[in-house]
Motif scaffolding. Structure first.
Motif, PDB file in Angstrom:
ATOM      1  N   ILE A 215      34.192  45.931  39.668  1.00 27.75           N
ATOM      2  CA  ILE A 215      35.362  45.854  40.462  1.00 27.75           C
ATOM      3  C   ILE A 215      35.119  46.973  41.648  1.00 27.75           C
TER       4      ILE A 215
ATOM      5  N   PRO B 255      37.904  40.609  32.722  1.00 27.27           N
ATOM      6  CA  PRO B 255      38.015  41.589  32.902  1.00 27.27           C
ATOM      7  C   PRO B 255      39.634  41.503  32.906  1.00 27.27           C
ATOM      8  N   LEU B 256      39.825  40.664  32.695  1.00 27.42           N
ATOM      9  CA  LEU B 256      41.276  40.438  31.975  1.00 27.42           C
ATOM     10  C   LEU B 256      42.069  40.674  31.078  1.00 27.42           C
TER      11      LEU B 256
ATOM     12  N   TYR C  20      31.892  45.848  33.777  1.00 27.29           N
ATOM     13  CA  TYR C  20      33.159  44.774  34.375  1.00 27.29           C
ATOM     14  C   TYR C  20      33.394  45.592  35.058  1.00 27.29           C
TER      15      TYR C  20
ATOM     16  N   LEU D 182      40.360  45.395  34.017  1.00 26.47           N
ATOM     17  CA  LEU D 182      40.701  45.485  35.953  1.00 26.47           C
ATOM     18  C   LEU D 182      41.375  46.292  35.812  1.00 26.47           C
TER      19      LEU D 182
END
Length: 442
Positions: free
Chosen positions: A233, A387-388, A229, A297
């Motif tokens: 990002i 991703p949270l 992830y 994130l």
């Protein structure tokens, strides 16, 4: 009068004729060249030796992490233990909370010939079975309640201490009080191994399992997904922003003190310690913006800030490497500045840009310090779906396992290092292949 001392070489040159002096000078230069080559070869040899020692140390300790000792025996799913009052139809929760470790313990005790009244023996038998058997048997029963009251052949994990002893990682010659596995358990281990009930299997759990306090059940799945992830990002944010900033600074920005100041700061940011970016991410993304701690994130945003200077510097170097004649020819044929950059200069600089990006991603993949500050050192057992959600990363997982006291976590740590090194090697090989694939010579 003072006398001026001369070296033997100078004296020989003075006494020699011109051809002889030329030969002496050539021999000196050749000797210096040979010495320089020897110094270079010695430096390369030292580097290769230390690299070999590092890889040998990691691989020799970590290859056993990809094997796992497992016990295969017939297990009686006793109705007296799992559902004594026959309430599974009206109370399904009864199946979830049943005492499945006792089911596994009784099955192994029966195979080893340990009686139900031998409490010490039953405790020793229980110490040979991983606590993960609770979840394994529970899932089997809840998925198919009809197996209650029957006997099924089940393969489950051996305890971490038994696994270490079976792999030869525990010195069995030391006194019994100085090791975690007893003489009785060693005898049972040999008995199970001779009968084929105890054997080594390929350890898929290290790839599929999340964090666990039991070394035999611990895996890097959560860390691998969290790292994936974060890399996505970083790639989505750092690549376009870094390339756009580089194109503007190199092709469009006026050359003045302000742009010079920006360039100096970009070069300085590339040398800033990574932990500073962790402090920045904690202050901005967690405390100010309110993003959840331990989320991929936040880790991705922090690593994006850290990777941006590397991508900008690499992209500017790639743009500078494009010959000025390409720009002049495009402008001479009537192309605009924008068309020149995006149709001619940028495609030719793409190999250098991709190489710099991949190297920046590889650098970010191995970072630990900034992730520790934003809370990605948390114990996360479930694989994050977004991703949270809380997650960790491969280097952080290595750091956490290295701090564990259990002997079996040593091989898990080295095994995770091997996986991280494999990912880094693949990324660097990809950078080399992309450069060779798209590179043009002029």
């Amino acid at each position: 009068m003072s006398q001026v001392s001369t070296s033997p070489t100078t004296a020989a040159l003075g006494a020699a004729s011109k051809p002889e002096r030329r030969d002496i000078g050539l021999r000196g230069r050749y000797a210096a060249e040979r010495r320089f080559r020897l110094y270079g070869m010695a430096a390369i040899a030292f580097g290769l030796i230390f690299l070999f020692l590092l890889l040998f140390s990691v691989v020799s300790k970590g290859y056993t992490a990809f094997q796992q000792s497992m016990i295969t025996i017939p297990v009686e799913f006793s109705e007296q233990i799992i559902d004594k009052d026959n309430e599974r139809a009206t109370n399904p929760q009864k199946l979830v909370s049943a005492n499945y470790p006792v089911v596994a313990r009784n099955a192994l005790a029966k195979v080893l010939g340990v009686g139900e009244d031998d409490r010490a023996g039953l405790r020793a038998v229980n110490g040979m079975i991983s606590d993960s058997v609770r979840t394994q048997l529970r899932d089997l029963v809840t998925a198919n309640p009809s197996i209650i009251g029957t006997t099924q052949t089940v393969t489950f994990l051996a305890h971490g201490d038994l696994d270490s002893a079976f792999k030869g990682q525990i010195d069995l010659a030391v006194p019994e009080n100085n090791r975690k596995i007893s003489d009785k358990q060693i005898g049972w281990m040999n008995q199970l191994a001779e009968s084929g009930a105890l054997s080594k299997h390929f350890n898929t759990g290290i790839f599929l399992n999340g964090a666990s306090s039991r070394p035999e059940a611990a895996g890097v799945a959560v860390a691998a997904v969290g790292s994936l992830y974060m890399m996505l990002i970083v790639l989505v944010l750092a690549l376009p922003i870094g390339v756009a900033a580089s194109i503007y600074l190199e092709e469009f920005a006026p050359k003045n003190r302000f742009t010079d100041l920006i360039e100096v700061n970009i070069n300085n940011l590339a040398a800033v310690p990574s932990i500073v970016y962790g402090l920045l991410g904690l202050a901005v993304f967690v405390n100010f913006a309110g993003f959840p701690r331990s989320a991929s994130l936040v880790g991705g945003l922090v690593l994006t800030l850290m990777t941006l200077p590397t991508i900008i510097i690499a992209t500017r170097s790639a743009l500078k490497a494009v010959p000025p004649s390409i720009r002049s020819a495009a402008l001479g044929l009537g192309a605009s500045k924008m068309q020149t950059v995006f149709h001619h200069v940028l495609p030719l600089a793409m190999p250098g840009i991709l190489t710099g990006t991949i190297i920046g991603l590889a650098h970010a993949l191995g970072e630990t310090a900034p992730l520790l500050l934003i809370g990605m050192v948390a114990f996360v057992a479930d694989i994050p779906s977004t991703p949270l959600e809380p997650a960790t990363a491969l280097p952080v997982q290595i750091y956490m396992w290295a701090n564990e006291a259990e002997r079996a976590f040593v091989e898990r740590t080295s095994g995770a290092i091997i996986l991280l090194l494999v990912f880094l090697i693949l990324m660097n090989v990809g950078a080399i292949l992309l450069r060779r694939r798209f590179e043009r010579r002029w």
